[in-house]
Structure formats: structure tokens, C-alpha cells
Write an enzyme that holds these catalytic residues in place. Structure first.
Site, PDB file in Angstrom:
ATOM      1  N   LYS A   1     -13.529   1.655  15.694  1.00  0.00           N
ATOM      2  CA  LYS A   1     -12.287   0.860  15.617  1.00  0.00           C
ATOM      3  C   LYS A   1     -11.565   0.846  16.958  1.00  0.00           C
ATOM      4  O   LYS A   1     -11.017  -0.172  17.374  1.00  0.00           O
ATOM      5  CB  LYS A   1     -11.401   1.475  14.525  1.00  0.00           C
ATOM      6  CG  LYS A   1     -10.318   0.577  14.045  1.00  0.00           C
ATOM      7  CD  LYS A   1      -9.718   1.091  12.749  1.00  0.00           C
ATOM      8  CE  LYS A   1     -10.650   0.903  11.573  1.00  0.00           C
ATOM      9  NZ  LYS A   1     -10.097   1.358  10.302  1.00  0.00           N
TER      10      LYS A   1
ATOM     11  N   ASN B   1       0.856  -1.193   0.000  1.00  0.00           N
ATOM     12  CA  ASN B   1       0.000   0.000   0.000  1.00  0.00           C
ATOM     13  C   ASN B   1       0.891   1.243   0.000  1.00  0.00           C
ATOM     14  O   ASN B   1       2.116   1.134  -0.010  1.00  0.00           O
ATOM     15  CB  ASN B   1      -0.946  -0.021   1.207  1.00  0.00           C
ATOM     16  CG  ASN B   1      -0.170  -0.133   2.495  1.00  0.00           C
ATOM     17  OD1 ASN B   1       0.662   0.708   2.798  1.00  0.00           O
ATOM     18  ND2 ASN B   1      -0.423  -1.199   3.254  1.00  0.00           N
TER      19      ASN B   1
ATOM     20  N   ASP C   1      -4.008  -6.347   5.130  1.00  0.00           N
ATOM     21  CA  ASP C   1      -5.031  -7.197   5.758  1.00  0.00           C
ATOM     22  C   ASP C   1      -5.010  -8.611   5.197  1.00  0.00           C
ATOM     23  O   ASP C   1      -5.450  -9.547   5.857  1.00  0.00           O
ATOM     24  CB  ASP C   1      -6.417  -6.575   5.543  1.00  0.00           C
ATOM     25  CG  ASP C   1      -6.574  -5.303   6.352  1.00  0.00           C
ATOM     26  OD1 ASP C   1      -6.049  -5.265   7.486  1.00  0.00           O
ATOM     27  OD2 ASP C   1      -7.193  -4.344   5.857  1.00  0.00           O
TER      28      ASP C   1
ATOM     29  N   VAL D   1      -2.637  -5.085  16.260  1.00  0.00           N
ATOM     30  CA  VAL D   1      -3.071  -4.228  17.380  1.00  0.00           C
ATOM     31  C   VAL D   1      -4.231  -4.891  18.126  1.00  0.00           C
ATOM     32  O   VAL D   1      -4.292  -4.854  19.364  1.00  0.00           O
ATOM     33  CB  VAL D   1      -3.368  -2.792  16.889  1.00  0.00           C
ATOM     34  CG1 VAL D   1      -4.653  -2.676  16.137  1.00  0.00           C
ATOM     35  CG2 VAL D   1      -3.333  -1.798  18.026  1.00  0.00           C
TER      36      VAL D   1
HETATM   37  O1  C5P Z   1      -8.549  -1.877  10.596  1.00  0.00           O
HETATM   38  P1  C5P Z   1      -7.506  -0.898  10.155  1.00  0.00           P
HETATM   39  O2  C5P Z   1      -6.424  -1.520   9.329  1.00  0.00           O
HETATM   40  O3  C5P Z   1      -8.039   0.357   9.567  1.00  0.00           O
HETATM   41  O4  C5P Z   1      -6.836  -0.445  11.547  1.00  0.00           O
HETATM   42  C1  C5P Z   1      -5.765   0.412  11.585  1.00  0.00           C
HETATM   43  C2  C5P Z   1      -4.993   0.213  12.866  1.00  0.00           C
HETATM   44  O5  C5P Z   1      -4.799  -1.173  13.127  1.00  0.00           O
HETATM   45  C3  C5P Z   1      -3.601   0.791  12.763  1.00  0.00           C
HETATM   46  O6  C5P Z   1      -3.229   1.188  14.065  1.00  0.00           O
HETATM   47  C4  C5P Z   1      -2.778  -0.404  12.279  1.00  0.00           C
HETATM   48  O7  C5P Z   1      -1.423  -0.282  12.611  1.00  0.00           O
HETATM   49  C5  C5P Z   1      -3.439  -1.534  13.020  1.00  0.00           C
HETATM   50  N1  C5P Z   1      -3.412  -2.830  12.314  1.00  0.00           N
HETATM   51  C6  C5P Z   1      -2.637  -3.861  12.809  1.00  0.00           C
HETATM   52  N2  C5P Z   1      -2.648  -5.095  12.182  1.00  0.00           N
HETATM   53  C7  C5P Z   1      -3.379  -5.295  11.072  1.00  0.00           C
HETATM   54  C8  C5P Z   1      -4.174  -4.243  10.549  1.00  0.00           C
HETATM   55  C9  C5P Z   1      -4.154  -3.027  11.187  1.00  0.00           C
HETATM   56  O8  C5P Z   1      -1.951  -3.689  13.823  1.00  0.00           O
HETATM   57  N3  C5P Z   1      -3.353  -6.487  10.488  1.00  0.00           N
END
Ligand code: C5P
Length: 403
Positions: A338, A211, A280, A309
Site C-alpha cells: 500500500k 465504519n 471507499d 492519500v
Molecule cells: O486502501 P486503504 O483504505 O486501506 O488505505 C488506508 C490509507 O489510505 C489511510 O491512510 C487512509 O486515510 C487513506 N485513504 C484515503 N482515501 C480513501 C481511502 C483511504 O486517503 N478513499
């Protein structure tokens, strides 16, 4: 000595003292430490050292006139006051200290000092009798009470033949003191782990999914945390940013590696800043050889990566967790949901696109916790990082007190 001056914008004010001849060396040393220095001189300073000298050593034209139309057009005094991460006045005469203590704004330098939101530091230089005078000491106290950093003065032989306090602190020591101002100690003694950058998820030996994350925000936060005295570990995906010299960096490529690294280490940490834009999904199977073009469409089966996280949020003994939400619509509502879903203490929400957020040099964010919502306007990521670290430190300390 650890230096925190890299890329800091320092506005050096020079006032009319014989010690002004040392200001040129001070500029050189600040620049050696990585700072970007612009110089503002008072009229009397120009009697001791020329603007040409200061321009040559700083690499920028000197600012010296509040009412110069051309200078104002190039970089106006308010813009200059905003540009500065710190205003350092060295040497600062007794008269300058008096005018600063009384809020004067009758020349460029005093106006800049009044207009800026950046910290102010002054390195006094004057005759020992003037320094010891009760009026100077009263002004010194006023400045200290207003949060101005006073560096020195040193003691010793003076240009006028006297011996005593009033010598401007030597440039090398001023640089150390300025460095200490940036390493503010807000997070002293705390261990912080930060994820930053994107991840790469291989498709075949030559291709991967990723990304637009540049890692700039994560690196800026890691550096700001380190400046604030924290012991920082940066878990970084593939980025094009040099390693900050004063923190531990662990390089990872995939989301799975980032997950394993964080989960192995996180128990030792007080604060987790999840800044990485983690992929993801990954390919269910990575093709062992390069996939060749075919006539029809190619199908890739993607499988979910662990949410780092959220996994940290599930731990029985978890650190203080700060995450990010980069959203394109309903930014605040999405971020709030979130935060709760991933059991974060705070979430930093930002709208992506149009020169802000992912990959850009600037960002505007809203910091959301259970108690409040604080919006920070568009600004360079390094500056934003320092403001965020201050707010995170305050929230962390409040949460600690409640336990
Ligand atoms: O769900 P989303 O990706 O928007 O969430 C963003 C937050 O979750 C950020 O703090 C990102 O670093 C963390 N994150 C993570 N592991 C993932 C996806 C997102 O730690 N696989």
C-alpha cells in the site's frame, strides 16, 4: 498560553523542603490545566506537608513506600513508572538531586525516576549556599547532561532568612515549564494536515454507510503534532471527540468533502497524515426520500470514492505523506504494498480487532518507511501518537536533508 497538559499523567515527587507547602498548589494548577496527577512523597516530605493534603488535592492516595505490600498490590512501582508521561520532582532538595545524579534507588521516588522512560523534571529548592555549592552545581550539570529538565530555582528571600538563588519556582511558572516540555518543538515551524475519523455516505435522508473509526488515533496524532510545535489543521469526519483547543478543525461528512477539503489546502502543508478511515464507496444516487421496507431485497449501487492519500501522492509538489493500513491479515506485506502503491513516505500498519486499532483506546503498530520498520507495542493511543510524531519528525528531517 497554549496548554498541552490535558490528560497528561504527571507523577509529582515531593521531597523534604519547606517549599513542599507549595506542592499542593502545584497539583491544583496542574489539574486545572487538565493533567492527571499522582503524588509520591519521600519520608522527609511528610514532615512538611501531610499525605492527606496531597491525597485531597490530587484525588489519589499518595505513594510513599517502596515496600508497602498493599500499595504495591494497588499500583506497583514499575506500573507507576510506566503510567507517568512525566515525573516532576517539586520541590527537589539538594540531597534528592545528589541521589538522582548518582542513580540511587533506595526509596520509592528515586526508584521511580530510575525505572521510568518518561521525561524527568526537577524544581530545586534549597538554601542559597547549598545551591551555589560546587557539589550541587556538579550534580545539576550531571542531571542536565542526562536530559533531566531543571526548572529554576528562583532568587529572593528564603525561609531561613538568606537572600539568593534557591527558592522553588512558583507553581504557575512550573506549570508553564512543564507545558513547554510537552510542546517539544520537534516540528516547530511546520504545517501539518491530518485527516481523522470515519466518513458518512448517505443512502437516504435518514441512513448512511460508515465504519468503526472513532477518530481517536487521528486526534491524538493531531494533538501530538501540535505539542511538537507544528501548525496543525485537522480535517475531521463525524466523531464524538471535543475539538482540541489549539488547532484548526475543518468538519466534513463525506469522503468527497474530505477529498475536496484536503486537495484545496494541501499545497500549503509540509506533512500530510492520512489517518481517516475513508469510505471507499458511496451510493451512486442518494434516495431523495426515506426508503421504505419492501418484501424482497433492496439493491444499492455503489460507486468508488476518490482515494485522498493516493491523489496527494500524485501531486507534482507533494508533502511528506504518512498513511495508515488497518489490516486483518498479512498486515506488514499489505502495508508495504500500500505504501508503494499510494506513494507514501511512511505507512503505519496495525492489526485490527481484539481491543486494538479501530475504535479502541489502545493500538500497537509498525511504522514502515523505505529505510526501516519500527514496531511499537500496545499502548494508549495518546502515548503512541507522541512516539509516532517523534519518529515521523526524524524521518521528515532526514528526507528534507536529502533534498
Ligand atoms: O486502501 P486503504 O483504505 O486501506 O488505505 C488506508 C490509507 O489510505 C489511510 O491512510 C487512509 O486515510 C487513506 N485513504 C484515503 N482515501 C480513501 C481511502 C483511504 O486517503 N478513499
Amino acid at each position: 498560553m497554549t496548554l498541552f497538559l490535558a490528560n497528561k499523567h504527571i507523577l509529582l515527587g515531593v521531597t523534604g523542603s519547606i517549599a513542599a507547602y507549595k506542592s499542593a498548589e502545584l497539583v491544583r494548577r496542574l489539574r486545572e490545566a487538565g493533567a492527571i496527577v499522582r503524588v509520591a512523597m519521600t519520608e522527609n516530605a511528610k514532615r512538611f506537608i501531610t499525605p492527606l493534603t496531597m491525597q485531597a488535592v490530587s484525588g489519589y492516595p499518595v505513594h510513599d513506600d517502596l515496600f508497602d505490600v498493599h500499595a504495591e498490590a494497588a499500583m506497583g512501582h514499575i506500573e507507576l513508572a510506566r503510567w507517568a508521561d512525566l515525573i516532576l520532582v517539586a520541590p527537589a532538595t539538594a540531597d534528592f538531586m545528589t541521589r538522582l545524579a548518582h542513580g540511587h534507588a533506595d526509596d520509592l521516588l528515586t526508584t521511580l525516576c530510575l525505572a521510568t522512560k518518561a521525561p524527568l523534571a526537577v524544581a530545586p529548592a534549597m538554601n542559597q549556599g547549598m545551591w551555589k555549592h560546587a557539589l550541587t552545581q556538579t550534580n545539576r550539570q550531571v542531571l542536565l547532561d542526562k536530559g533531566v529538565h531543571i526548572i529554576g530555582p528562583g532568587e529572593g528571600n528564603q525561609a531561613c532568612g538568606d537572600v539568593g538563588p534557591g527558592r522553588m519556582t512558583e507553581p504557575a511558572e512550573i506549570v508553564e515549564k512543564v507545558n513547554a516540555i510537552f510542546s517539544s518543538g520537534l516540528l516547530a515551524g511546520l504545517k501539518i494536515i491530518v485527516t481523522a475519523g470515519p466518513t458518512h455516505e448517505a443512502i437516504d435522508p435518514v441512513r448512511f454507510m460508515t465504519n468503526g473509526s472513532s477518530g481517536k488515533m487521528g486526534y491524538a496524532l493531531a494533538e501530538a503534532a501540535s505539542e511538537a510545535g507544528a501548525d496543525v489543521t485537522l480535517v475531521s469526519g463525524p466523531v464524538n471527540i471535543p475539538k482540541p483547543s489549539h488547532l484548526e478543525k475543518l468538519d466534513v461528512v463525506t469522503a468527497q468533502e474530505m477529498y475536496e477539503t484536503v486537495m484545496r489546502k494541501v499545497a500549503e502543508y509540509d506533512i500530510f497524515l492520512a489517518v481517516a478511515a475513508v469510505s471507499d464507496y458511496r451510493c451512486e444516487t442518494i434516495a431523495p426520500q426515506k426508503i421504505h421496507k419492501e418484501e424482497g431485497p433492496v439493491q444499492l449501487t455503489l460507486t468508488r470514492n476518490p482515494d485522498i492519500v493516493a491523489s496527494v501522492g500524485q501531486l507534482a509538489r507533494k508533502p511528506f505523506i504518512v498513511g495508515f493500513a488497518a489490516e486483518t491479515e498479512d498486515v506488514i506485506a499489505q502495508a508495504k504494498a500500500k505504501r508503494l502503491r499510494k506513494k507514501m513516505d511512511m505507512i503505519i500498519a496495525n492489526q485490527v480487532g481484539s481491543g486494538a486499532g479501530m475504535g479502541a483506546d489502545e493500538n500497537a503498530v509498525t511504522l514502515i518507511s523505505a529505510e526501516n520498520e519500527i514496531s511499537l507495542p500496545l499502548m494508549p493511543k495518546r502515548k503512541l501518537a507522541r512516539q509516532l510524531i517523534k519518529l515521523i519528525a526524524e524521518a521528515f528531517n532526514k528526507a528534507e536533508r536529502r533534498q
